[in-house]
Design a protein around this motif. Structure first.
Motif, mmCIF file in Angstrom:
data_model
loop_
_atom_site.group_PDB
_atom_site.id
_atom_site.type_symbol
_atom_site.label_atom_id
_atom_site.label_comp_id
_atom_site.label_asym_id
_atom_site.label_seq_id
_atom_site.Cartn_x
_atom_site.Cartn_y
_atom_site.Cartn_z
ATOM 1 N N LEU A 147 0.860 -1.185 0.000
ATOM 2 C CA LEU A 147 0.000 0.000 0.000
ATOM 3 C C LEU A 147 0.895 1.234 0.000
ATOM 4 O O LEU A 147 1.637 1.479 0.948
ATOM 5 N N ARG A 148 0.830 1.972 -1.098
ATOM 6 C CA ARG A 148 1.611 3.203 -1.243
ATOM 7 C C ARG A 148 0.639 4.377 -1.331
ATOM 8 O O ARG A 148 -0.157 4.455 -2.275
ATOM 9 N N ILE A 149 0.703 5.272 -0.361
ATOM 10 C CA ILE A 149 -0.182 6.434 -0.338
ATOM 11 C C ILE A 149 0.632 7.636 -0.793
ATOM 12 O O ILE A 149 1.544 8.095 -0.093
ATOM 13 N N ALA A 150 0.308 8.142 -1.987
ATOM 14 C CA ALA A 150 1.090 9.239 -2.563
ATOM 15 C C ALA A 150 0.839 10.547 -1.823
ATOM 16 O O ALA A 150 1.770 11.310 -1.541
ATOM 17 N N TYR A 151 -0.428 10.826 -1.502
ATOM 18 C CA TYR A 151 -0.774 12.045 -0.771
ATOM 19 C C TYR A 151 -2.161 11.854 -0.174
ATOM 20 O O TYR A 151 -2.962 11.036 -0.627
ATOM 21 N N ALA A 175 3.839 5.855 3.350
ATOM 22 C CA ALA A 175 2.870 6.855 3.792
ATOM 23 C C ALA A 175 3.477 8.250 3.708
ATOM 24 O O ALA A 175 4.675 8.435 3.975
ATOM 25 N N PRO A 176 2.666 9.254 3.346
ATOM 26 C CA PRO A 176 3.187 10.623 3.251
ATOM 27 C C PRO A 176 3.337 11.262 4.619
ATOM 28 O O PRO A 176 2.868 10.736 5.633
ATOM 29 N N ILE A 192 7.863 3.019 5.139
ATOM 30 C CA ILE A 192 8.616 4.114 4.534
ATOM 31 C C ILE A 192 7.796 5.392 4.642
ATOM 32 O O ILE A 192 6.615 5.421 4.291
ATOM 33 N N SER A 193 8.439 6.442 5.137
ATOM 34 C CA SER A 193 7.752 7.725 5.278
ATOM 35 C C SER A 193 8.720 8.853 4.985
ATOM 36 O O SER A 193 9.936 8.650 4.896
ATOM 37 N N GLY A 194 8.179 10.052 4.856
ATOM 38 C CA GLY A 194 9.007 11.217 4.600
ATOM 39 C C GLY A 194 9.801 11.633 5.821
ATOM 40 O O GLY A 194 9.543 11.206 6.948
ATOM 41 N N ASN A 195 10.778 12.496 5.587
ATOM 42 C CA ASN A 195 11.657 12.950 6.659
ATOM 43 C C ASN A 195 10.868 13.722 7.713
ATOM 44 O O ASN A 195 10.099 14.625 7.397
ATOM 45 N N GLY A 196 11.018 13.343 8.976
ATOM 46 C CA GLY A 196 10.365 14.052 10.068
ATOM 47 C C GLY A 196 8.983 13.546 10.410
ATOM 48 O O GLY A 196 8.332 14.067 11.305
ATOM 49 N N ALA A 197 8.488 12.530 9.694
ATOM 50 C CA ALA A 197 7.140 12.030 9.959
ATOM 51 C C ALA A 197 7.073 11.266 11.275
ATOM 52 O O ALA A 197 6.078 11.336 11.993
ATOM 53 N N THR A 198 8.132 10.552 11.600
ATOM 54 C CA THR A 198 8.132 9.729 12.820
ATOM 55 C C THR A 198 9.363 10.050 13.651
ATOM 56 O O THR A 198 10.387 10.512 13.140
ATOM 57 N N THR A 199 9.256 9.768 14.946
ATOM 58 C CA THR A 199 10.375 9.963 15.863
ATOM 59 C C THR A 199 11.082 8.630 16.101
ATOM 60 O O THR A 199 10.566 7.561 15.755
ATOM 61 N N ASP A 200 12.249 8.702 16.714
ATOM 62 C CA ASP A 200 12.987 7.484 17.029
ATOM 63 C C ASP A 200 12.178 6.583 17.960
ATOM 64 O O ASP A 200 12.172 5.357 17.808
ATOM 65 N N GLU A 201 11.504 7.204 18.939
ATOM 66 C CA GLU A 201 10.722 6.417 19.884
ATOM 67 C C GLU A 201 9.567 5.695 19.188
ATOM 68 O O GLU A 201 9.278 4.525 19.487
ATOM 69 N N GLN A 202 8.914 6.390 18.270
ATOM 70 C CA GLN A 202 7.803 5.764 17.554
ATOM 71 C C GLN A 202 8.288 4.601 16.700
ATOM 72 O O GLN A 202 7.656 3.531 16.668
ATOM 73 N N ARG A 203 9.400 4.796 16.027
ATOM 74 C CA ARG A 203 9.932 3.724 15.186
ATOM 75 C C ARG A 203 10.317 2.511 16.035
ATOM 76 O O ARG A 203 10.132 1.360 15.623
ATOM 77 N N PRO A 238 13.614 11.563 2.791
ATOM 78 C CA PRO A 238 12.963 12.752 2.213
ATOM 79 C C PRO A 238 12.508 12.527 0.779
ATOM 80 O O PRO A 238 11.654 13.245 0.275
ATOM 81 N N LYS A 239 13.083 11.525 0.126
ATOM 82 C CA LYS A 239 12.677 11.197 -1.241
ATOM 83 C C LYS A 239 11.761 9.969 -1.250
ATOM 84 O O LYS A 239 11.831 9.127 -2.136
ATOM 85 N N TYR A 240 10.891 9.900 -0.263
ATOM 86 C CA TYR A 240 10.050 8.711 -0.139
ATOM 87 C C TYR A 240 9.152 8.519 -1.356
ATOM 88 O O TYR A 240 8.706 7.410 -1.639
ATOM 89 N N ARG A 241 8.886 9.597 -2.105
ATOM 90 C CA ARG A 241 8.038 9.470 -3.289
ATOM 91 C C ARG A 241 8.653 8.542 -4.348
ATOM 92 O O ARG A 241 7.957 8.029 -5.200
#
Length: 440
Positions: free
Chosen positions: A353-357, A380-381, A406-417, A433-436
């Motif tokens: 499942l790839r969510i573009a936006y 996920a975006p 896979i997500s964009g830069n800053g979407a998740t924190t270390d703790e969440q991951r 950052p180039k998750y697209r």
């Protein structure tokens, strides 16, 4: 000035062949041209600026000067003519030497190839190497259109040597991908396209087309002998194009990508009549609403890969319901309002499942509604705030063998991951950052 069969200039002692004679003649002309210019001053040279009444004129003496100057002019003109003839001959001879040099180099390279390891490679090994030389056709918008094709593999490989040409022309799989467009020099372009397609010798074809107004008839006529081979078709539609003709009656079609910046009114009807061989459908550049989803209903049951954009999450769930065999979905979710609450839905075969936006706060609602027990990749975006608890609940509820998140830069924190990995120890979480790029 013409030369005779022996290479001599008529009425001249200048010889133009062989090479040494030509060079000697040129040197002779150059030597004569370095002669000191004679003194051309006479008692009459300053006559126009002098007092005419004080100078005695001798008509016979003046006539002698004129005669002498005419002789000098004739001699210089003759030398100029000889030099021009020599220069033309040198130019022609230079061109012949350049051609001779090229033939010598070709012969030398050919004989070097006889002792080269490449010459002794089996045809099967060369075929593998040649396949790696092909342009990257994974993104059709970067494909090469005619006449640039002749500067790319496989065309450029046919000009290396005779053996390579024989090998390349004899491998149908090298000629199975082609980007076509209606070229202004259409007869020449059509000849090249047809020659290319003939070399595929019945192998499945992956084609990309640019379709403007009235192009469909011409392109369809070119491709008519090969319709049973077309397994993958990428078509970019522009205003006024009757592009629907291009994807009708293709019995071997497995993958169809339609890229358009406008709604194609006839597309639902023609797409719904596509063959049951179709497995991959991509609609790029337009949103698909509920009515259009319903019109496409007959083909969704057979699809395993879909890429499109919908107006709202309800349409996404409806799409999943219509596509029980779907294993890969790339989706964009527009800003349409939720008309009703999202009902829980489980899709047992979806692996990617790839969510573009996605707009607004619909991502948490989507995660809460879905259960995906076979999910292996999720792209996920960026979403602020990131639906961390909703994603954890989705993973726990689905008990899926997720391998990549896979997500964009800053979407998740270390703790969440770390919490995601605690749920699925084999999970690889990628923040890019180039998750697209993963959507392709």
């Amino acid at each position: 000035m013409q030369t005779n069969i022996e290479g001599k200039i008529p009425n001249s002692n200048v010889s133009l062949s062989p090479d040494s004679d030509l060079i000697a003649a040129l040197q002779n002309i150059l030597a004569r041209s370095r002669m000191i210019i004679p003194d051309l001053e006479t008692p009459y040279s300053k006559l126009p600026s002098a007092n005419h009444s004080n100078i005695k004129r001798d008509d016979s003496s003046i006539s002698a000067v004129i005669t002498e100057r005419q002789q000098q002019l004739d001699a210089v003109s003759h030398e100029i003519s000889d030099l021009e003839t020599i220069m033309d001959s040198v130019k022609n001879h230079h061109q012949q030497l350049v051609e001779k040099k090229e033939k010598i180099i070709q012969s030398m390279n050919f004989h070097k190839g006889l002792v080269s390891v490449l010459w002794r490679l089996p045809t099967e090994v060369l075929a593998q190497i040649f396949h790696h030389c092909l342009p990257d056709f994974r993104r059709w918008e970067h494909a090469y259109s005619w006449p640039c094709l002749k500067r790319e593999a496989p065309m450029v490989l046919t000009r290396v040597c005779r053996r390579w040409r024989d090998v390349v022309v004899g491998i149908p799989s090298l000629w199975c991908k082609l980007y076509l467009r209606k070229h202004r020099k259409w007869e020449q372009a059509a000849f090249c396209y047809n020659l290319w397609l003939k070399r595929s010798r019945g192998f499945p074809l992956s084609l990309a087309l640019n379709c403007y107004e009235n192009d469909a008839t011409t392109l369809r006529s070119l491709l008519q002998p090969y319709t049973n081979q077309i397994s993958s078709l990428y078509i970019e539609c522009f205003q006024g194009a009757n592009a629907e003709r291009m994807w009708k009656d293709l019995p071997a079609l497995q993958e169809l990508t339609i890229r358009a910046n406008r709604k194609l009114p006839a597309a639902p009807q023609t797409v719904s009549r596509l063959p049951f061989t179709l497995r991959n459908l991509k609609l790029v550049g337009q949103f698909v609403g509920p009515k259009r989803l319903s019109s496409l209903n007959p083909i969704f049951a057979q699809l395993t890969n879909i890429e499109l954009a919908v107006h709202q999450p309800n349409a996404l769930l409806h799409l999943l319901q219509l596509s029980p065999n779907l294993s890969s979905l790339t989706i964009g979710i527009g800003p349409g309002l939720l008309r009703r609450a999202l009902q829980p839905f489980t899709h047992v075969k979806l692996q990617s499942l790839r969510i573009a936006y996605v707009y607004d706060c619909t991502l948490p609602k989507l995660f809460n509604a879905l259960s995906l027990p076979n999910l292996r990749m999720l792209v996920a975006p960026d979403s602020r705030p990131w639906p961390h608890e909703e994603l954890k609940a989705l993973l726990a509820r689905s008990n899926c063998p997720l391998e990549s998140l896979i997500s964009g830069n800053g979407a998740t924190t270390d703790e969440q991951r770390a919490e995601y990995i605690a749920l699925i120890p084999s999970l690889e979480v990628v923040v890019d950052p180039k998750y697209r790029d993963y959507l392709l």
